[in-house]
Structures are given as C-alpha cells and as structure tokens.
Design a protein around this motif. Structure first.
Motif, PDB file in Angstrom:
ATOM      1  N   PHE A  45       9.774  -4.267  -3.818  1.00  0.00           N
ATOM      2  CA  PHE A  45      10.224  -3.723  -2.535  1.00  0.00           C
ATOM      3  C   PHE A  45      11.688  -3.285  -2.615  1.00  0.00           C
ATOM      4  O   PHE A  45      12.031  -2.198  -2.163  1.00  0.00           O
ATOM      5  CB  PHE A  45      10.036  -4.751  -1.414  1.00  0.00           C
ATOM      6  CG  PHE A  45      10.424  -4.248  -0.059  1.00  0.00           C
ATOM      7  CD1 PHE A  45       9.710  -3.240   0.554  1.00  0.00           C
ATOM      8  CD2 PHE A  45      11.527  -4.773   0.601  1.00  0.00           C
ATOM      9  CE1 PHE A  45      10.070  -2.758   1.814  1.00  0.00           C
ATOM     10  CE2 PHE A  45      11.889  -4.302   1.860  1.00  0.00           C
ATOM     11  CZ  PHE A  45      11.160  -3.299   2.458  1.00  0.00           C
ATOM     12  N   THR A  46      12.550  -4.110  -3.187  1.00  0.00           N
ATOM     13  CA  THR A  46      13.970  -3.726  -3.295  1.00  0.00           C
ATOM     14  C   THR A  46      14.139  -2.559  -4.266  1.00  0.00           C
ATOM     15  O   THR A  46      14.965  -1.674  -4.031  1.00  0.00           O
ATOM     16  CB  THR A  46      14.855  -4.919  -3.719  1.00  0.00           C
ATOM     17  OG1 THR A  46      14.354  -5.465  -4.942  1.00  0.00           O
ATOM     18  CG2 THR A  46      14.887  -5.990  -2.653  1.00  0.00           C
ATOM     19  N   THR A  47      13.340  -2.547  -5.318  1.00  0.00           N
ATOM     20  CA  THR A  47      13.388  -1.424  -6.258  1.00  0.00           C
ATOM     21  C   THR A  47      12.921  -0.150  -5.557  1.00  0.00           C
ATOM     22  O   THR A  47      13.497   0.926  -5.753  1.00  0.00           O
ATOM     23  CB  THR A  47      12.506  -1.715  -7.489  1.00  0.00           C
ATOM     24  OG1 THR A  47      12.921  -2.952  -8.079  1.00  0.00           O
ATOM     25  CG2 THR A  47      12.606  -0.613  -8.519  1.00  0.00           C
ATOM     26  N   GLU A  86       7.943  -6.051 -10.464  1.00  0.00           N
ATOM     27  CA  GLU A  86       6.773  -6.826 -10.064  1.00  0.00           C
ATOM     28  C   GLU A  86       7.067  -7.637  -8.823  1.00  0.00           C
ATOM     29  O   GLU A  86       8.219  -7.930  -8.512  1.00  0.00           O
ATOM     30  CB  GLU A  86       6.372  -7.783 -11.194  1.00  0.00           C
ATOM     31  CG  GLU A  86       5.891  -7.082 -12.436  1.00  0.00           C
ATOM     32  CD  GLU A  86       5.512  -8.069 -13.532  1.00  0.00           C
ATOM     33  OE1 GLU A  86       5.523  -9.288 -13.288  1.00  0.00           O
ATOM     34  OE2 GLU A  86       5.197  -7.601 -14.634  1.00  0.00           O
ATOM     35  N   GLY A  87       6.002  -8.022  -8.149  1.00  0.00           N
ATOM     36  CA  GLY A  87       6.121  -8.919  -7.006  1.00  0.00           C
ATOM     37  C   GLY A  87       7.016  -8.368  -5.912  1.00  0.00           C
ATOM     38  O   GLY A  87       7.032  -7.169  -5.632  1.00  0.00           O
ATOM     39  N   LEU A  88       7.780  -9.270  -5.326  1.00  0.00           N
ATOM     40  CA  LEU A  88       8.623  -8.888  -4.193  1.00  0.00           C
ATOM     41  C   LEU A  88       9.835  -8.059  -4.614  1.00  0.00           C
ATOM     42  O   LEU A  88      10.415  -7.367  -3.781  1.00  0.00           O
ATOM     43  CB  LEU A  88       9.060 -10.136  -3.426  1.00  0.00           C
ATOM     44  CG  LEU A  88       7.910 -10.932  -2.797  1.00  0.00           C
ATOM     45  CD1 LEU A  88       8.431 -12.176  -2.101  1.00  0.00           C
ATOM     46  CD2 LEU A  88       7.110 -10.078  -1.837  1.00  0.00           C
ATOM     47  N   SER A  98      13.241   8.173 -14.268  1.00  0.00           N
ATOM     48  CA  SER A  98      13.897   6.864 -14.296  1.00  0.00           C
ATOM     49  C   SER A  98      13.434   6.006 -13.120  1.00  0.00           C
ATOM     50  O   SER A  98      13.142   4.816 -13.278  1.00  0.00           O
ATOM     51  CB  SER A  98      15.419   7.057 -14.252  1.00  0.00           C
ATOM     52  OG  SER A  98      16.068   5.826 -14.153  1.00  0.00           O
ATOM     53  N   ALA A  99      13.353   6.604 -11.937  1.00  0.00           N
ATOM     54  CA  ALA A  99      12.895   5.876 -10.747  1.00  0.00           C
ATOM     55  C   ALA A  99      11.458   5.398 -10.932  1.00  0.00           C
ATOM     56  O   ALA A  99      11.128   4.254 -10.598  1.00  0.00           O
ATOM     57  CB  ALA A  99      13.011   6.763  -9.507  1.00  0.00           C
ATOM     58  N   LEU A 100      10.606   6.247 -11.471  1.00  0.00           N
ATOM     59  CA  LEU A 100       9.213   5.881 -11.696  1.00  0.00           C
ATOM     60  C   LEU A 100       9.115   4.729 -12.699  1.00  0.00           C
ATOM     61  O   LEU A 100       8.350   3.782 -12.495  1.00  0.00           O
ATOM     62  CB  LEU A 100       8.403   7.082 -12.188  1.00  0.00           C
ATOM     63  CG  LEU A 100       6.925   6.825 -12.473  1.00  0.00           C
ATOM     64  CD1 LEU A 100       6.193   6.359 -11.220  1.00  0.00           C
ATOM     65  CD2 LEU A 100       6.267   8.078 -13.042  1.00  0.00           C
ATOM     66  N   GLN A 120       0.838  -1.197   0.000  1.00  0.00           N
ATOM     67  CA  GLN A 120       0.000   0.000   0.000  1.00  0.00           C
ATOM     68  C   GLN A 120       0.883   1.261   0.000  1.00  0.00           C
ATOM     69  O   GLN A 120       0.611   2.213  -0.736  1.00  0.00           O
ATOM     70  CB  GLN A 120      -0.910  -0.027   1.241  1.00  0.00           C
ATOM     71  CG  GLN A 120      -1.941   1.036   1.294  1.00  0.00           C
ATOM     72  CD  GLN A 120      -3.119   0.772   0.370  1.00  0.00           C
ATOM     73  OE1 GLN A 120      -3.176  -0.208  -0.354  1.00  0.00           O
ATOM     74  NE2 GLN A 120      -4.062   1.678   0.373  1.00  0.00           N
ATOM     75  N   LEU A 121       1.913   1.253   0.820  1.00  0.00           N
ATOM     76  CA  LEU A 121       2.839   2.380   0.870  1.00  0.00           C
ATOM     77  C   LEU A 121       3.532   2.566  -0.475  1.00  0.00           C
ATOM     78  O   LEU A 121       3.643   3.684  -0.976  1.00  0.00           O
ATOM     79  CB  LEU A 121       3.884   2.170   1.982  1.00  0.00           C
ATOM     80  CG  LEU A 121       5.002   3.211   2.046  1.00  0.00           C
ATOM     81  CD1 LEU A 121       4.444   4.578   2.427  1.00  0.00           C
ATOM     82  CD2 LEU A 121       6.075   2.784   3.029  1.00  0.00           C
ATOM     83  N   ILE A 122       3.993   1.469  -1.056  1.00  0.00           N
ATOM     84  CA  ILE A 122       4.688   1.557  -2.344  1.00  0.00           C
ATOM     85  C   ILE A 122       3.748   2.108  -3.413  1.00  0.00           C
ATOM     86  O   ILE A 122       4.137   2.977  -4.202  1.00  0.00           O
ATOM     87  CB  ILE A 122       5.259   0.181  -2.752  1.00  0.00           C
ATOM     88  CG1 ILE A 122       6.386  -0.229  -1.782  1.00  0.00           C
ATOM     89  CG2 ILE A 122       5.784   0.219  -4.177  1.00  0.00           C
ATOM     90  CD1 ILE A 122       6.875  -1.664  -1.951  1.00  0.00           C
TER      91      ILE A 122
END
Length: 179
Positions: A114-116, A109-111, A100-102, A32-34
């Motif tokens: 989170f690292t991205t 995708e997926g987990l 670039s970040a966006l 949700q935060l991401i």
C-alpha cells in the motif's frame, strides 16, 4: 423514556452494523485496486517498451545508439523534428520511470504494498484504473487484514460521531434546563 428511545437505539444498532460492514467492504477493495493498477501499469510498460524498441531499431539501422539518434532530431533545426525528438526523449524517460515503479510494486508484499502504491501513483494511470475498476472481495490474508482494518475504522468513526452528538445533545438539554 426507555420505551420511547428503544426504536432509536434499535435503528442506531442497525446503522452501526451497516457502517461497520461498509467499512470492511470498502477497505477490502484496496488490494483489488492495487492489483488492477499494477495490471494497467504493466500494460503501459509493455506498450512503451515496444515504442522505445522501435526507436532503438531505427537508431541501430542508421548506425547510432538511441541517445545519438534522438540528438539528431533535437539538433536538426527543424521544428517538426525537434518536437519529435522531445517526444522520443519523453517516452524513453517515462518508460524508465514506470518500469521502476512496476518493479517496486511487484516486489512489495503485504501491507508495504500500500505504501509502495502511494509512492508510485501516476495520476493518469490511476484515473483510468478507477474508471474501469471492477470491485471484488480478495480472499487472501491481505484482503482479510484490510477488511478488518476497515471494520475497526468504521466502528471507531461511528463511535466518535455518536459521542460528539451525545455531547452536543447533552449541552442543548443542559442549556434548555437552565433557562
């Protein structure tokens, strides 16, 4: 002794379950935060794109490309214009960075998202995301995975804390019994 400790064990069981549930709910907020961070990041990209397009339009109207146009401000010798040129340059660079970040975050995708996300955090955008964060419970596979990982993490942490207290309590009893 079992009758005396029964209420404590009962409360401990309730505390364990509450902590496990809290862990699941808290971890479920990560997607949700991401998602809310990506929305806010996209808003920044949209607004900076509009501003930089205005620079390009002005450069074009004066027969220059954007870099040459900004260079006129930086080389003007007039402090006000030099500062404006620096601001223009900073906006162009920031637009490239956050675009670039966006793109990276949107493509992940997926987990791995989170690292991205962690690799592409802009503190100012994260701060405003957190200030306006709306909790939710994502009903996706990703949300389920985060919930389960939060549940398991909370159970492991509680078990570790209990083991530590048991050890301390046992040492205290052993010392008291030896005296």
């Amino acid at each position: 002794m079992r009758k005396i400790t029964a209420p404590i064990r009962f409360l401990g069981t309730i505390a364990d379950r509450a902590a496990a549930a809290a862990g699941a709910v808290i971890a479920a907020q990560i997607p949700q935060l991401i998602a809310q961070y990506i929305q806010r990041l996209g808003g920044h990209v949209d607004e900076l794109s509009r501003v930089v397009q205005q620079y390009r339009d002005a450069a074009s109207a004066s027969g220059k490309d954007l870099a040459s146009y900004i260079r006129v401000f930086l080389d003007s010798g007039v402090t006000d214009f030099i500062l404006t040129g620096k601001d223009m340059n900073a906006n162009v660079e920031r637009l490239a960075e956050i675009s670039s970040a966006l793109k990276e975050l949107s493509a992940s995708e997926g987990l791995s998202k989170f690292t991205t996300f962690l690799a592409n955090i802009y503190p100012d955008i994260l701060k405003s995301t957190l200030q306006n964060f709306v909790p939710g419970f994502p009903l996706t596979t990703e949300g389920l995975v985060y919930s389960l990982s939060g549940l398991v993490s909370a159970i492991v942490i509680i078990a570790g804390i209990k083991a530590l207290f048991r050890r301390i309590f046992k040492k205290c009893i052993d010392r008291t019994g030896k005296q």
